[in-house]
Write an enzyme that holds these catalytic residues in place. Sequence first.
Site, PDB file in Angstrom:
ATOM      1  N   CYS A 150     -24.415  -2.348  33.001  1.00 57.76           N
ATOM      2  CA  CYS A 150     -23.872  -3.049  31.839  1.00 57.76           C
ATOM      3  C   CYS A 150     -22.839  -2.125  31.202  1.00 57.76           C
ATOM      4  CB  CYS A 150     -25.027  -3.345  30.884  1.00 57.76           C
ATOM      5  SG  CYS A 150     -24.510  -4.030  29.332  1.00 57.76           S
ATOM      6  N   CYS A 200     -16.987  -2.834  17.807  1.00 52.71           N
ATOM      7  CA  CYS A 200     -16.573  -4.212  18.065  1.00 52.71           C
ATOM      8  C   CYS A 200     -16.080  -4.805  16.752  1.00 52.71           C
ATOM      9  CB  CYS A 200     -17.744  -5.036  18.595  1.00 52.71           C
ATOM     10  SG  CYS A 200     -17.273  -6.722  19.076  1.00 52.71           S
ATOM     11  N   CYS A 208     -28.311  -4.638  26.590  1.00 54.46           N
ATOM     12  CA  CYS A 208     -26.937  -4.253  26.248  1.00 54.46           C
ATOM     13  C   CYS A 208     -26.609  -4.655  24.825  1.00 54.46           C
ATOM     14  CB  CYS A 208     -25.942  -4.914  27.186  1.00 54.46           C
ATOM     15  SG  CYS A 208     -26.338  -4.673  28.895  1.00 54.46           S
TER      16      CYS A 208
HETATM   17  N1  SAH Z   1     -18.828  -9.333  23.058  1.00 58.27           N
HETATM   18  C1  SAH Z   1     -19.307  -9.823  24.313  1.00 58.27           C
HETATM   19  C2  SAH Z   1     -19.989  -8.749  25.127  1.00 58.27           C
HETATM   20  C3  SAH Z   1     -21.268  -8.220  24.521  1.00 58.27           C
HETATM   21  S1  SAH Z   1     -22.551  -8.880  25.470  1.00 58.27           S
HETATM   22  C4  SAH Z   1     -20.212 -11.006  24.075  1.00 58.27           C
HETATM   23  O1  SAH Z   1     -20.462 -11.334  22.917  1.00 58.27           O
HETATM   24  O2  SAH Z   1     -20.636 -11.650  25.020  1.00 58.27           O
HETATM   25  C5  SAH Z   1     -23.982  -8.444  24.651  1.00 58.27           C
HETATM   26  C6  SAH Z   1     -24.938  -9.602  24.621  1.00 58.27           C
HETATM   27  O3  SAH Z   1     -26.127  -9.228  23.911  1.00 58.27           O
HETATM   28  C7  SAH Z   1     -24.361 -10.795  23.924  1.00 58.27           C
HETATM   29  O4  SAH Z   1     -24.788 -11.970  24.542  1.00 58.27           O
HETATM   30  C8  SAH Z   1     -24.964 -10.628  22.567  1.00 58.27           C
HETATM   31  O5  SAH Z   1     -24.901 -11.810  21.857  1.00 58.27           O
HETATM   32  C9  SAH Z   1     -26.366 -10.178  22.911  1.00 58.27           C
HETATM   33  N2  SAH Z   1     -27.085  -9.545  21.795  1.00 58.27           N
HETATM   34  C10 SAH Z   1     -26.565  -8.926  20.721  1.00 58.27           C
HETATM   35  N3  SAH Z   1     -27.526  -8.478  19.910  1.00 58.27           N
HETATM   36  C11 SAH Z   1     -28.703  -8.836  20.462  1.00 58.27           C
HETATM   37  C12 SAH Z   1     -30.059  -8.690  20.088  1.00 58.27           C
HETATM   38  N4  SAH Z   1     -30.382  -8.047  18.984  1.00 58.27           N
HETATM   39  N5  SAH Z   1     -31.019  -9.194  20.895  1.00 58.27           N
HETATM   40  C13 SAH Z   1     -30.682  -9.815  22.030  1.00 58.27           C
HETATM   41  N6  SAH Z   1     -29.423  -9.987  22.453  1.00 58.27           N
HETATM   42  C14 SAH Z   1     -28.441  -9.519  21.672  1.00 58.27           C
END
Ligand code: SAH
Length: 378
Positions: A120, A127, A348
Amino acid sequence: MTNAAALLPLPGLLGFSPEEMTELVTSFGQPGFRAKQLVEWIFEKRAASFEAMTNLPKPLREALTKAAVVRTMTLTQVEGSADTTQKILLKLHDGRFVETVLIPASPALYGEKSDRLTLCVSSQVGCAYDCKFCASGLAGFTRNLSAAEIVEQVVQAEAHSGQRIDNIVFMGMGEPLANFSNLTRAIEVLNADWGIGIGARRMTVSTSGLAPQIKKLANIPLQIRLAISLHGASDEVRNQIMPVNQKYPLDELFEALSYWKQHHKQRLTFEYILIAGINDTLEQARSLVKRARSVEAKVNLIPYNTVEGLSWQRPDEAQQDAFLKVLSDAGIPATLRREKGHDIAAACGQLRLKHETGLGIIESPIPSKRITIGTPGT
Ligand code: SAH
């Protein structure tokens, strides 16, 4: 060297195309075949420095040292064990840090082939998109990663694990589509036979939903995969937790997804974090069915992982199951992962920089406030 100069890196060769390497080498009056040797040293033999490139003439190596760099990151810390998820902390040339997460395949994710390794990868430091539930954006946006820095995460992770990475997910810190040219160059290098050699079908770009960039990415002639961090199936719900939705509301996003589908055979994935009382109602599930059906997407449900400093909670298991049932009853391919820390998006999605104390940045608990304490040498 002044600090400003220290912060301006030489270009990283891990982000170069063979044509650019040829240009560089011939600019030193060297024959073109030296570029081929250089490409081999960088990608095949994984040389970590110019000194290691013993079949290149010394004057060329010296000239290269002044014009470019091979590696720019230092592996600083590893959390977790090799049989579960490992978070690798990498220090960048300017003292910032990024994390990259090694995820061994679990049978639940990849069926029988349990020796697969997924990485990942982060695309930015911090961000700017400010999703309300996400740890990565808490300290705001610092900078884009270069293509070389994106590729180097893979090179570092392979060196650390002693294994080849099979799958790449751009689900680390940052919004990959907001760093478009570096992302696409990195994908090219990661995919190329002369580069890292990972199949396009084994790379997934995840986005919070930047509609115009989705279309732009769709035009790249590689069968990469796309995942959308959806997390809400109506504008009303999505606006509450993802400010990006105000810029690109669902209809605009889905128009871009239809365009993507015209160019890509593999299924789209929707990531959907279940957050108690926010997006976990059965009404949302029914809207999600319609949305998923409209573009033939599969849905990954991820119970929210709590983030220090944020008050969001995951729904109880009965509610998670009921939500999933609405999708499966409607024939939408859907999964619900409960293993904490093991799911790709969850592992991630919790990336957050806590380490930038060495070179002057202390993370503040208050979003987007930073305290600078000066850099060594000032
Ligand atoms: N900015 C891009 C890449 C980051 S991906 C995007 O939004 O897709 C990281 C993933 O983890 C995203 O799907 C995000 O929404 C999710 N994520 C963020 N915080 C989280 C949390 N606390 N628990 C589970 N998933 C989470």
